[in-house]
Design a protein around this motif. Structure first.
Motif, short mmCIF file in Angstrom:
data_model
loop_
_atom_site.label_atom_id
_atom_site.label_comp_id
_atom_site.label_asym_id
_atom_site.label_seq_id
_atom_site.Cartn_x
_atom_site.Cartn_y
_atom_site.Cartn_z
N TYR B 145 -11.98 8.94 -1.94
CA TYR B 145 -10.52 8.82 -2.01
C TYR B 145 -10.05 7.99 -0.81
N HIS B 146 -9.23 6.99 -1.07
CA HIS B 146 -8.83 6.10 0.03
C HIS B 146 -7.39 5.61 -0.14
N GLU B 147 -6.51 6.54 -0.54
CA GLU B 147 -5.09 6.21 -0.77
C GLU B 147 -4.49 5.42 0.39
N SER B 148 -4.75 5.84 1.62
CA SER B 148 -4.08 5.24 2.78
C SER B 148 -4.60 3.86 3.16
N THR B 149 -5.54 3.31 2.39
CA THR B 149 -5.97 1.94 2.69
C THR B 149 -4.92 0.91 2.28
N VAL B 150 -3.99 1.28 1.42
CA VAL B 150 -2.89 0.39 1.03
C VAL B 150 -1.59 1.18 1.07
N GLY B 151 -0.62 0.73 1.89
CA GLY B 151 0.69 1.39 1.91
C GLY B 151 0.69 2.76 2.57
N ALA B 152 -0.33 3.04 3.36
CA ALA B 152 -0.43 4.34 4.06
C ALA B 152 -0.25 5.49 3.07
N GLY B 153 0.70 6.42 3.35
CA GLY B 153 0.86 7.59 2.51
C GLY B 153 1.61 7.35 1.21
N LEU B 154 2.13 6.15 1.00
CA LEU B 154 2.84 5.87 -0.25
C LEU B 154 1.89 5.98 -1.44
N PRO B 155 2.39 6.47 -2.57
CA PRO B 155 1.51 6.64 -3.73
C PRO B 155 1.25 5.32 -4.44
N VAL B 156 0.41 4.49 -3.85
CA VAL B 156 0.15 3.15 -4.39
C VAL B 156 -1.14 3.15 -5.20
N LEU B 157 -2.25 3.50 -4.56
CA LEU B 157 -3.52 3.46 -5.28
C LEU B 157 -3.56 4.51 -6.39
N SER B 158 -3.03 5.70 -6.12
CA SER B 158 -3.06 6.75 -7.14
C SER B 158 -2.26 6.30 -8.36
N THR B 159 -1.14 5.63 -8.12
CA THR B 159 -0.32 5.14 -9.24
C THR B 159 -1.06 4.08 -10.03
N LEU B 160 -1.66 3.13 -9.33
CA LEU B 160 -2.40 2.07 -10.01
C LEU B 160 -3.58 2.67 -10.80
N LYS B 161 -4.28 3.62 -10.18
CA LYS B 161 -5.42 4.24 -10.88
C LYS B 161 -4.96 4.99 -12.14
N ASP B 162 -3.80 5.68 -12.05
CA ASP B 162 -3.28 6.38 -13.23
C ASP B 162 -2.91 5.38 -14.33
N LEU B 163 -2.28 4.27 -13.95
CA LEU B 163 -1.93 3.25 -14.94
C LEU B 163 -3.17 2.75 -15.66
N VAL B 164 -4.19 2.43 -14.88
CA VAL B 164 -5.43 1.88 -15.45
C VAL B 164 -6.15 2.93 -16.28
N ALA B 165 -6.26 4.15 -15.74
CA ALA B 165 -7.04 5.19 -16.42
C ALA B 165 -6.42 5.61 -17.75
N THR B 166 -5.08 5.53 -17.85
CA THR B 166 -4.43 5.95 -19.09
C THR B 166 -4.26 4.79 -20.06
N GLY B 167 -4.84 3.63 -19.72
CA GLY B 167 -4.88 2.54 -20.67
C GLY B 167 -3.69 1.59 -20.65
N ASP B 168 -2.86 1.65 -19.60
CA ASP B 168 -1.79 0.67 -19.52
C ASP B 168 -2.42 -0.67 -19.13
#
Lengths: 370, 370
Positions: B145-168
């Motif tokens: 898990y490396h959320e803070s590698t982009v945008g620190a604590g902002l939900p950036v990577l988790s959001t992108l991963k959710d978009l990709v994982a759910t097929g958007d």
């Protein structure tokens, strides 16, 4: 982390439910769909094997699959017993907006069945139900994920939960939580440019575009926003007893509130709404004179334990004023984030993005159960 | 879901590391801290019991605890062996920005030790390291898990991963990814009001406020942004070979690029920067004439497989133009979200908010391992 099978029951095949099934069909390592239910019919994978599973597809395709057990509507209790007897962990996805099903979450959770849902009713009703849901989850070692109950697929609840869990102090939450009301005010009082449209005409336009509920009063009464605020406030630590325990400014003129909710009542409402255009024009002008625009927002002042929903004025260069289309925006003011809030913005309604929140929650629950 | 013990090793006690330890101390059900390391010293819980654990506190307090094993710097391999021998699952939190430690993640992961980190080096270096990290995680059934590698604590990577994982289908990602460059341009060319400040004066002011790296060229060269873009592009499915494999517009005038990175070199750079103010004023004026403002952004066009970092003009009423202070903003354009992107905005740097991303990741890893 083991690859034990996980069994899935899905209730509801409306707009969100159908979009969810499409996404489920494409998930790698998806759990096995063994219950698919709509209001009057239920499909079940045959016992005792709970196999073959139901294909993740629209209702007609799923229902046409041979070898499934079919029945009329089952009681929630019966579905819970069926899922709890499956040879592995089980998850219920509730894609309805049914309060009576939500009242049964504790039954599922106590049996160890995790719950994933965009149905905001259960989490925004009496505080006793909220407490029962989470106590039952603890008792059954089951999980509850409901990201799409606020802001659809936008990362709103997960962000708030992360802030709280890591010890940040959330001081204020503010935003536009209704796609419908966002559209109405972005159109009626745009931050850049200007509009001459009367309030009633904008409401009529939104109704025509399908942006409102069939009865626009279900948007204008502010209750949908109040339910979302209730959920956020509870996660932020406030014991909000119910969504009508705080001030909600209804946009339904008092004189029209008692019109019946029948088709005829809706027609009467729409035809009489222009009588009140001067009131809304006055609100708009007052904001304008201060160099501001009016928006319909919800806000939570955590320290003051104050939740409210209603009209407010915003600077034209603020993020809330600049909102486009029917987007939602949610601002989290916290101790760590200081003067500039953490903001999440984007479409907060619609089948696909709501289902995305459900699918993403399902993935997380599966990851935790495996 | 069982309550088996989980063991934690933490490397790095700088700004982020210290803030993380403060947050760790307040986490309920936190894993047991058994390794705490900084560049030249290491604290270990004594073997074979891996108990008593190290208190989650600042370095001085932790180091003053009796009964701990103390040593000089250990090799990553030695720490991995120590953690892998603990009587339970183990997690490494890397709070350094050390590329050589990042190159050892596969060693930890193959041994079943999960990795949580804000260190962007490992995920933005050669693609071979990225692939090795995730293959090793799969091999060791460990999590990364490396959320803070982009945008620190902002939900950036988790959001992108959710978009990709759910097929958007993510079509474009665009944003301001550097707090420093955000401050520089929001100050130099504000969207509302105006500023007469020369570019070099704004850089000097930011340096004085501590908003830049000790050598401002480490911000102005765009490499930090390029590393973040590399990570996002890879999660979106692009095989970016390295952060220098795409166009990066450096804001260091070519004539000053060869000045040494010594203190003297930095002084020379700052004193000669005003010679190039006319160039930046010209860029600002050109934008102004189009009714726009200039911003330093990163963008990923997923379909065209094009990643780039540099100056771009934006409408004054756009979300990017309206950014305040040193905030980041990240816009995800996707098929589901349509014309209006999903936007995440807020502080993207600073010890507390970076540590928050690390703590939130740690909670998620613990939830999955238990």
């Amino acid at each position: 982390m083991s690859a034990s099978p996980i069994f899935l029951g899905v209730i509801g095949v409306g707009g969100v439910g159908t979009a969810f099934l499409q996404q489920l069909a494409r998930l790698p390592n998806a759990p096995q769909l063994v219950v698919l239910a709509r209001s009057s019919q239920t499909l079940l994978a045959p016992t005792p094997a709970y196999s073959p599973a139901i294909p993740a597809a629209d209702w007609a395709t799923a229902a046409a699959t041979p070898s499934l057990t079919k029945s009329g509507a089952l009681q929630a209790e019966e579905i819970a017993t069926y899922l709890a007897s499956a040879p592995g962990r089980a998850i219920l996805v509730d894609n309805t907006s049914d309060i009576s099903l939500a009242r049964q979450y504790p039954t599922f959770l106590k049996k160890g069945i995790s719950v994933v849902t965009p149905n905001k009713k259960g989490f925004s009703d009496d505080l006793s139900l909220w407490k029962d849901i989470f106590a039952s989850a603890a008792e059954g070692k089951a999980l509850v994920y409901h990201e799409s109950t606020v802001g659809a697929g936008l990362p709103v609840l997960s962000t708030l939960k992360d802030l709280v869990a890591t010890g940040d102090e959330v001081t204020r939450i503010e935003g536009v939580f209704s796609g419908t009301l966002s559209f109405l005010f972005n159109t009626f009082a745009p931050a850049s440019g200007s509009s001459d449209a009367q309030w009633s005409a904008v409401v009529a336009q939104a109704k025509e575009l399908g942006y409102t509920e069939p009865d626009p009063r279900d948007d204008l009464n502010g209750m949908d926003v109040a339910r979302k605020l209730t959920i956020l406030a509870r996660i932020a630590g406030l014991e909000v007893s119910s969504p009508d325990s705080f001030p909600i400014e209804s946009l339904i003129p008092a004189e029209l509130a008692s019109l019946p909710s029948s088709a005829d009542g809706i027609t009467q409402f729409m035809s009489r709404l222009p009588e009140f255009d001067a009131q809304m024009a006055n609100v708009k002008d007052t904001a304008e004179k201060q160099g501001k625009v009016v928006r319909y927002v919800g806000s939570i002042d955590v320290a003051a334990k104050a939740v409210k929903v209603g009209l407010q004025y915003f600077d034209k260069d603020s993020a809330i004023a600049g909102l486009k289309g029917s987007d939602n925006i949610i601002s989290f003011y916290t101790k760590r984030y200081g003067a500039n809030p953490l903001i999440v913005q984007g479409a907060g309604a619609g089948g696909d993005v709501t289902a995305m929140g459900v699918s993403a929650d399902l993935i997380k629950v599966v990851e935790r159960l495996r």
